[in-house]
Design a protein around this motif. Structure first.
Motif, mmCIF file in Angstrom:
data_model
loop_
_atom_site.group_PDB
_atom_site.id
_atom_site.type_symbol
_atom_site.label_atom_id
_atom_site.label_comp_id
_atom_site.label_asym_id
_atom_site.label_seq_id
_atom_site.Cartn_x
_atom_site.Cartn_y
_atom_site.Cartn_z
ATOM 1 N N PHE A 401 -39.563 -76.853 -22.742
ATOM 2 C CA PHE A 401 -39.010 -76.573 -21.676
ATOM 3 C C PHE A 401 -39.158 -77.847 -20.641
ATOM 4 C CE2 PHE A 401 -43.332 -76.022 -21.121
ATOM 5 C CZ PHE A 401 -43.634 -76.221 -19.655
ATOM 6 N N SER A 402 -38.277 -77.894 -19.507
ATOM 7 C CA SER A 402 -38.177 -78.759 -18.371
ATOM 8 C C SER A 402 -38.928 -77.976 -17.384
ATOM 9 C CB SER A 402 -36.826 -79.335 -18.172
ATOM 10 O OG SER A 402 -36.685 -80.086 -17.028
ATOM 11 N N LEU A 403 -39.342 -79.015 -16.314
ATOM 12 C CA LEU A 403 -39.834 -78.270 -14.910
ATOM 13 C C LEU A 403 -38.810 -77.534 -14.267
ATOM 14 C CD1 LEU A 403 -42.454 -80.947 -13.713
ATOM 15 C CD2 LEU A 403 -42.841 -78.853 -15.340
ATOM 16 N N ALA A 404 -37.389 -77.924 -14.364
ATOM 17 C CA ALA A 404 -36.239 -77.469 -13.946
ATOM 18 C C ALA A 404 -36.121 -76.032 -14.232
ATOM 19 C CB ALA A 404 -35.208 -78.445 -14.147
ATOM 20 N N ASP A 405 -36.490 -75.571 -15.751
ATOM 21 C CA ASP A 405 -36.677 -74.322 -16.073
ATOM 22 C C ASP A 405 -37.538 -73.325 -15.208
ATOM 23 O OD1 ASP A 405 -34.735 -75.138 -18.028
ATOM 24 O OD2 ASP A 405 -36.469 -75.757 -19.474
ATOM 25 N N LEU A 406 -38.234 -73.781 -14.474
ATOM 26 C CA LEU A 406 -39.179 -72.960 -13.583
ATOM 27 C C LEU A 406 -38.529 -72.459 -12.631
ATOM 28 C CD1 LEU A 406 -42.689 -74.919 -13.790
ATOM 29 C CD2 LEU A 406 -41.647 -72.924 -15.281
ATOM 30 N N GLN A 407 -37.422 -73.185 -12.131
ATOM 31 C CA GLN A 407 -36.615 -73.016 -10.974
ATOM 32 C C GLN A 407 -36.302 -71.550 -10.862
ATOM 33 O OE1 GLN A 407 -33.377 -75.512 -10.548
ATOM 34 N NE2 GLN A 407 -32.654 -74.557 -8.291
ATOM 35 N N VAL A 408 -36.302 -70.813 -9.599
ATOM 36 C CA VAL A 408 -35.850 -69.376 -9.242
ATOM 37 C C VAL A 408 -34.160 -69.334 -9.568
ATOM 38 C CG1 VAL A 408 -35.870 -67.587 -7.850
ATOM 39 C CG2 VAL A 408 -37.911 -69.034 -7.931
ATOM 40 N N ALA A 458 -41.335 -83.252 -9.382
ATOM 41 C CA ALA A 458 -41.659 -81.934 -9.602
ATOM 42 C C ALA A 458 -41.207 -81.061 -8.185
ATOM 43 C CB ALA A 458 -43.415 -81.664 -9.800
ATOM 44 N N ARG A 459 -41.479 -81.788 -7.257
ATOM 45 C CA ARG A 459 -41.076 -81.093 -5.844
ATOM 46 C C ARG A 459 -39.549 -80.965 -5.842
ATOM 47 N NH1 ARG A 459 -38.938 -82.151 -1.526
ATOM 48 N NH2 ARG A 459 -38.600 -84.435 -2.111
ATOM 49 N N ARG A 460 -38.863 -81.681 -6.449
ATOM 50 C CA ARG A 460 -37.568 -81.684 -6.451
ATOM 51 C C ARG A 460 -36.827 -80.552 -7.352
ATOM 52 N NH1 ARG A 460 -33.567 -84.089 -9.287
ATOM 53 N NH2 ARG A 460 -35.228 -85.525 -10.360
ATOM 54 N N VAL A 461 -37.497 -80.513 -8.243
ATOM 55 C CA VAL A 461 -36.693 -79.405 -9.281
ATOM 56 C C VAL A 461 -37.567 -77.868 -9.390
ATOM 57 C CG1 VAL A 461 -36.072 -81.215 -10.802
ATOM 58 C CG2 VAL A 461 -38.095 -80.310 -11.160
ATOM 59 N N VAL A 462 -38.477 -77.878 -8.622
ATOM 60 C CA VAL A 462 -39.239 -76.702 -8.537
ATOM 61 C C VAL A 462 -39.181 -75.819 -7.104
ATOM 62 C CG1 VAL A 462 -41.648 -75.401 -9.087
ATOM 63 C CG2 VAL A 462 -40.838 -77.339 -10.389
ATOM 64 N N PRO A 463 -38.237 -75.101 -7.095
ATOM 65 C CA PRO A 463 -38.218 -74.463 -5.701
ATOM 66 C C PRO A 463 -39.620 -73.438 -5.434
ATOM 67 C CG PRO A 463 -36.486 -73.779 -6.832
ATOM 68 C CD PRO A 463 -37.279 -74.441 -7.895
ATOM 69 N N GLY A 464 -40.131 -73.508 -4.187
ATOM 70 C CA GLY A 464 -41.275 -72.743 -3.818
ATOM 71 C C GLY A 464 -42.294 -73.533 -3.776
ATOM 72 N N ALA A 465 -42.532 -74.499 -4.319
ATOM 73 C CA ALA A 465 -43.668 -75.519 -4.639
ATOM 74 C C ALA A 465 -44.029 -76.250 -3.201
ATOM 75 C CB ALA A 465 -43.443 -76.614 -5.773
ATOM 76 N N ASN A 522 -38.905 -75.464 -0.830
ATOM 77 C CA ASN A 522 -39.755 -76.617 -1.106
ATOM 78 C C ASN A 522 -40.356 -76.917 0.273
ATOM 79 O OD1 ASN A 522 -40.528 -77.519 -3.595
ATOM 80 N ND2 ASN A 522 -38.134 -77.834 -3.766
ATOM 81 N N THR A 523 -41.660 -77.221 0.390
ATOM 82 C CA THR A 523 -42.370 -77.464 1.416
ATOM 83 C C THR A 523 -43.080 -78.766 1.370
ATOM 84 O OG1 THR A 523 -43.995 -76.008 1.427
ATOM 85 C CG2 THR A 523 -42.329 -75.481 2.992
ATOM 86 N N THR A 524 -43.357 -79.703 2.190
ATOM 87 C CA THR A 524 -44.346 -80.763 1.917
ATOM 88 C C THR A 524 -45.239 -80.906 3.035
ATOM 89 O OG1 THR A 524 -42.342 -82.101 0.815
ATOM 90 C CG2 THR A 524 -44.516 -83.267 1.556
ATOM 91 N N VAL A 525 -46.273 -80.825 2.657
ATOM 92 C CA VAL A 525 -47.533 -81.177 3.799
ATOM 93 C C VAL A 525 -48.345 -82.323 3.824
ATOM 94 C CG1 VAL A 525 -49.452 -79.913 5.018
ATOM 95 C CG2 VAL A 525 -47.552 -78.302 3.784
ATOM 96 N N GLU A 526 -48.236 -82.939 4.706
ATOM 97 C CA GLU A 526 -48.917 -84.308 4.691
ATOM 98 C C GLU A 526 -50.318 -84.043 5.399
ATOM 99 O OE1 GLU A 526 -47.342 -87.787 5.861
ATOM 100 O OE2 GLU A 526 -45.780 -87.731 4.932
#
Length: 529
Positions: A401-408, A458-465, A522-526
């Motif tokens: 599988f690809s990480l993109a397969d986890l996409q909603v 991973a952040r680019r292809v997995v929504p919700g991460a 997707n959200t990014t927290v620094e």
């Protein structure tokens, strides 16, 4: 008259080469002046050795110069012969080896995609192969070097015959898996957290340096286990990421986890967390990933992401990854000369790591050294390189599988062209598929073990991460032996600490993530730590 002249000696020949040899011509013939000759001998006898030495130097220089010219001409001639031989379709080499070479060349043509665009493969690959064999020779000879290490790291590895001391459970297929349980008891747990360890680690890792009181404060039950063939777990004859995910589900059942649980994956253990999200999403309440390892050969990574990932690794690490993908049968040789050799613990050298400032400081800490020694000791208990080879191959091979397969994604009830056209204009809400729970990724921006670019993908292809970018942190510095960091992690995952469940109050179910009607963003927290 010259024919009848007596033969001259070598001295006479030498005298005849100078400007004033002392020979005087008279009317009757010639005579040699003895005084002149003696003067010449007296002058030149002292310098004779020096003239001979100068002559040898010139001869050596001339010989070397001529040899270089001959070799150059020979090389040019060989090149011409080789070109004429290969360009001639009637030659012996072309007739007998041209076809097989063309087939092999066509099959290996895909490797040219890994070369820079401005490089000619004809010239680039010989250089690559030369560097490969040089690196291979360095690896072969490097294992014999005795590097100075601190006394804290000189803990001997356990013998494979040492008696087992772990709690083990039997899975449905008959294999036994060793596990360790920490935190609150099963009947008081608000949250259950299962952890898959990383490469060269064991069930003893868990959350390195965590406080037991912290688990109790948040009501967390932490279960860690040995991967197949590691520690005291039995090997799996046909291991892949699918079987790894179902092992997690079976372990949860065996230890009495009836509700959904959280999965934690650190470093190389991240691939097992990704697999759980893909194959058993219905069992998971959420995922916490710390610098999770991805597949560096993932085809859906952009060229920039792939370049930034590989650029952070040492030449030795790149070589080991290449061997894991193409020549895994060579890996046992390197493993047996490093962490399976029974020698002193050297994490950076064994894993071919280039560490940042905070990570270097961390591995020199006594508490971390003692933890690492125990963990590696348990990980290599069986002394068998096979499970380590399997783990290395899993990281770089096709995951299934690809990480993109986890996409909603929306689940279409009907298939075909016209239903698809209808769906473009339909306002009817349909069911969303994929893992709908929270996915948190912590990534140190100075991490050189799992480069940040890998989890930017991973952040680019997995929504919700939700990606927590840790400025200035490395691979070990945030996750290991940091009470404040562990408290911050638990607060993000579980909210306000409520302590363990009270046995006298009505039974509560562990917090699950509610079903989502829309895909998460997707959200990014620094975080600056």
């Amino acid at each position: 008259m010259a024919d009848n002249a007596p033969p001259s000696s070598w001295r006479d020949e030498l005298v005849s080469l100078v400007d004033d040899p002392g020979v005087h011509y008279v009317a009757e013939g010639f005579e040699i002046g003895e005084k002149k000759r003696m003067d010449f001998r007296s002058i030149n006898d002292g310098a004779e050795h020096q003239r001979v030495e100068e002559s040898l130097q010139e001869q050596v220089k001339g010989f070397l110069h001529a040899s270089v010219e001959m070799l150059h001409e020979l090389a040019v001639g060989c090149k011409d012969i080789l070109q004429q031989t290969l360009e001639d379709n009637d030659s012996f080499l072309v007739r007998h080896f041209g076809g097989p070479c063309a087939v092999v060349s066509s099959k290996l043509k895909f490797l040219n995609d890994y070369l820079p665009e401005d490089k000619d493969p004809v010239h680039a690959w010989p250089v690559v192969l030369l560097v490969f064999f040089l690196a291979l020779s360095v690896l072969m000879t490097g294992g014999e070097q005795k590097l100075p290490v601190s006394q804290n790291n000189k803990l001997p590895l356990r013998s494979p015959r040492s008696p087992p001391n772990a709690t083990r459970i039997q899975l449905p297929d008959g294999r036994y898996v060793a596990y360790q349980e920490q935190g609150v008891p099963q009947d008081q747990a608000r949250y259950s957290l299962l952890t898959a360890h990383s490469f060269l680690s064991s069930r003893l890792a868990g959350l390195p340096g965590f406080s037991s009181s912290l688990l109790e404060e948040f009501g967390v039950r932490l279960v860690t286990y040995d991967l197949p063939g590691f520690g005291e777990s039995d090997p799996h004859p046909y291991r892949n990421l699918n079987t790894s995910a179902h092992d997690l589900s079976n372990i949860a059942d065996a230890v009495g986890i009836k509700d959904k649980f959280w999965i934690l994956g650190y470093s190389g253990g991240g691939i097992h967390a990704w697999a759980a999200l893909r194959y058993i999403p219905e069992r998971l309440a959420g995922a916490a990933l710390f610098a999770p390892m991805g597949n560096p050969y993932e085809q859906k990574m952009t060229k920039e992401e792939r370049h930034k990932t590989w650029d952070k690794w040492t030449l030795q690490r790149k070589l080991l990854l290449f061997l894991a993908r193409r020549l895994p049968s060579l890996l046992p040789y390197f493993y047996q000369r490093s962490f399976l050799s029974g020698g002193p613990i050297q994490p950076a050298k064994w894993l071919a790591l280039s560490l940042g400032k905070k990570d270097k400081s961390m591995i020199e800490d006594q508490a971390f050294s003692e933890f690492w020694s125990r963990d590696v000791d348990e990980s290599t208990r069986q002394g068998n390189p096979a499970p380590f080879v399997e783990e290395a191959v899993l990281q770089v091979s096709d995951w299934g599988f690809s990480l993109a397969d986890l996409q909603v994604q929306k689940k279409g009830k009907d298939k075909g062209f016209f239903p698809w056209i209808k769906s473009m204009y339909s306002t009817v809400e349909r069911e969303w598929t994929g893992f709908l729970g929270p996915i948190h990724i912590w990534q140190g921006m100075d991490d050189r073990v799992v480069p940040p670019a890998m989890n930017e993908y991973a952040r680019r292809v997995v929504p919700g991460a939700t990606v927590h970018r840790l400025i200035g942190e490395g691979h070990f510095s945030y996750f290991c032996f940091c009470d404040e960091c562990h408290r911050n992690i638990f607060s993000i995952l579980f909210g306000t600490p409520q302590g363990p469940l009270n046995k006298t109050q009505e039974e509560e179910t562990p917090q699950d993530f509610p079903p989502a009607e829309e895909p998460l963003i997707n959200t990014t927290v620094e975080q600056i730590d």
